[in-house]
Design a protein around this motif. Structure first.
Motif, mmCIF file in Angstrom:
data_model
loop_
_atom_site.group_PDB
_atom_site.id
_atom_site.type_symbol
_atom_site.label_atom_id
_atom_site.label_comp_id
_atom_site.label_asym_id
_atom_site.label_seq_id
_atom_site.Cartn_x
_atom_site.Cartn_y
_atom_site.Cartn_z
ATOM 1 N N LYS A 65 -6.497 10.559 2.609
ATOM 2 C CA LYS A 65 -5.653 11.087 3.301
ATOM 3 C C LYS A 65 -4.167 11.266 2.648
ATOM 4 O O LYS A 65 -3.605 12.254 2.488
ATOM 5 C CB LYS A 65 -5.369 10.399 4.725
ATOM 6 N N CYS A 66 -3.577 10.083 2.066
ATOM 7 C CA CYS A 66 -2.409 9.963 1.367
ATOM 8 C C CYS A 66 -2.314 10.393 -0.041
ATOM 9 O O CYS A 66 -1.263 10.754 -0.402
ATOM 10 C CB CYS A 66 -1.900 8.536 1.529
ATOM 11 N N GLN A 67 -3.353 10.420 -0.491
ATOM 12 C CA GLN A 67 -3.886 10.507 -1.892
ATOM 13 C C GLN A 67 -2.709 9.520 -2.591
ATOM 14 O O GLN A 67 -2.187 9.988 -3.661
ATOM 15 C CB GLN A 67 -3.310 12.058 -2.304
ATOM 16 N N ASN A 68 -2.835 8.216 -2.216
ATOM 17 C CA ASN A 68 -2.105 7.142 -3.164
ATOM 18 C C ASN A 68 -3.131 6.049 -3.309
ATOM 19 O O ASN A 68 -3.948 5.802 -2.309
ATOM 20 C CB ASN A 68 -1.075 6.818 -2.495
ATOM 21 N N PHE A 69 -2.928 5.259 -4.112
ATOM 22 C CA PHE A 69 -3.496 4.002 -4.403
ATOM 23 C C PHE A 69 -2.743 2.972 -3.587
ATOM 24 O O PHE A 69 -1.586 2.812 -3.234
ATOM 25 C CB PHE A 69 -3.337 3.484 -5.702
ATOM 26 N N PHE A 70 -3.836 1.963 -3.247
ATOM 27 C CA PHE A 70 -3.062 0.614 -2.328
ATOM 28 C C PHE A 70 -3.846 -0.371 -2.692
ATOM 29 O O PHE A 70 -5.062 -0.351 -3.367
ATOM 30 C CB PHE A 70 -2.889 0.910 -0.930
ATOM 31 N N ILE A 71 -3.357 -1.634 -2.266
ATOM 32 C CA ILE A 71 -4.172 -2.934 -2.422
ATOM 33 C C ILE A 71 -4.619 -3.503 -1.084
ATOM 34 O O ILE A 71 -3.613 -3.598 0.011
ATOM 35 C CB ILE A 71 -3.435 -3.812 -3.280
ATOM 36 N N ASP A 72 -5.629 -3.617 -0.473
ATOM 37 C CA ASP A 72 -6.082 -4.123 0.697
ATOM 38 C C ASP A 72 -6.098 -3.410 1.839
ATOM 39 O O ASP A 72 -6.717 -3.085 2.471
ATOM 40 C CB ASP A 72 -5.242 -5.413 0.976
ATOM 41 N N SER A 73 -4.822 -2.588 1.932
ATOM 42 C CA SER A 73 -4.461 -1.881 3.308
ATOM 43 C C SER A 73 -3.609 -0.717 3.024
ATOM 44 O O SER A 73 -2.606 -1.104 2.298
ATOM 45 C CB SER A 73 -3.878 -2.651 4.536
ATOM 46 N N CYS A 74 -3.866 0.466 3.409
ATOM 47 C CA CYS A 74 -3.012 1.692 3.296
ATOM 48 C C CYS A 74 -1.875 1.546 4.254
ATOM 49 O O CYS A 74 -2.056 1.110 5.267
ATOM 50 C CB CYS A 74 -3.675 3.002 3.566
ATOM 51 N N ALA A 75 -0.588 1.649 3.684
ATOM 52 C CA ALA A 75 0.615 1.578 4.570
ATOM 53 C C ALA A 75 0.579 2.593 5.842
ATOM 54 O O ALA A 75 1.236 2.252 6.678
ATOM 55 C CB ALA A 75 1.799 1.625 3.606
ATOM 56 N N VAL A 76 -0.110 3.483 5.698
ATOM 57 C CA VAL A 76 -0.032 4.503 6.857
ATOM 58 C C VAL A 76 -1.370 4.377 7.635
ATOM 59 O O VAL A 76 -1.156 4.643 8.748
ATOM 60 C CB VAL A 76 0.073 5.934 6.081
#
Length: 202
Positions: A32-43
């Motif tokens: 949805k954000c089209q971003n990478f993350f560690i453990d949990s998406c901030a949004v």
């Protein structure tokens, strides 16, 4: 579909070295954000992982019996591809995670010849393979066929913490066959060294 959350950090009985820096395969991707993350998406919060149905390794029909509720194995829509995996329940949302892909772990090049194997990068120029050819050791993911083009792809294969997972990259309604390709970063890691065979009979 029975969707359960679980932590991939649980590694009972494993011996491994803790590292303070994040490794390349510690990241997940939010569709949805089209971003990478560690453990949990901030949004959008933590990702959802669908658990396999529990079946002991060594059972002669293990691969088919591990299929999560709501999915079925049946003839693929791809000519000469043999069996495939179909969604038979409610819509599968974008960003759902399946896995890990299971099978025998091998480091020899012979494993690369199996049309059921995925390459796992352990470090610079250091690889191993997870081969789902043996039905008593593999899970249902061995039956998922490769998409022939971007238009029919609805799953992305990627490496996460030295295991292979599939992520839905679009909403899949009932009666839709699951078809996978790999994310760009995984394809770059493969380079010209090896590619998983696609479209061959399951």
């Amino acid at each position: 579909m029975d969707v359960k959350m679980y932590s991939l950090r649980e590694r009972n009985g494993c011996v491994y070295q803790e590292v303070s820096e994040s490794q390349d395969d510690d990241y997940l991707y939010c569709e949805k954000c089209q971003n990478f993350f560690i453990d949990s998406c901030a949004v959008h919060g933590p990702p959802t992982f669908v658990k396999d149905s529990a079946v002991d390794k060594g059972h002669p029909h293990r691969s088919a019996l591990t299929l999560p509720p709501g999915l079925r194995i049946g003839p693929s829509c791809i000519p000469e591809a043999g069996l495939g995996v179909w969604n038979e329940a409610a819509d599968l949302p974008m960003g759902l995670h399946f896995g890990p892909y299971e099978g025998h772990i091998a480091e020899d090049e012979e494993a690369a010849k199996s049309r059921y194997s995925w390459l796992i990068a352990k470090g610079r120029n250091c690889y191993e393979y997870v081969d789902g050819k043996g039905k008593s050791w593999a899970d249902w993911m061995r039956y998922v066929n490769c998409a022939r083009d971007d238009g029919e792809q609805n799953l992305v294969a990627f490496q996460y913490r030295r295991q292979i997972f599939y992520r839905t990259c679009r909403v899949m309604g009932p009666g839709c066959e699951l078809l996978v390709s790999y994310e760009d970063e995984y394809g770059q890691e493969l380079g010209s060294k090896w590619k998983r065979a696609c479209g061959q009979e399951r």
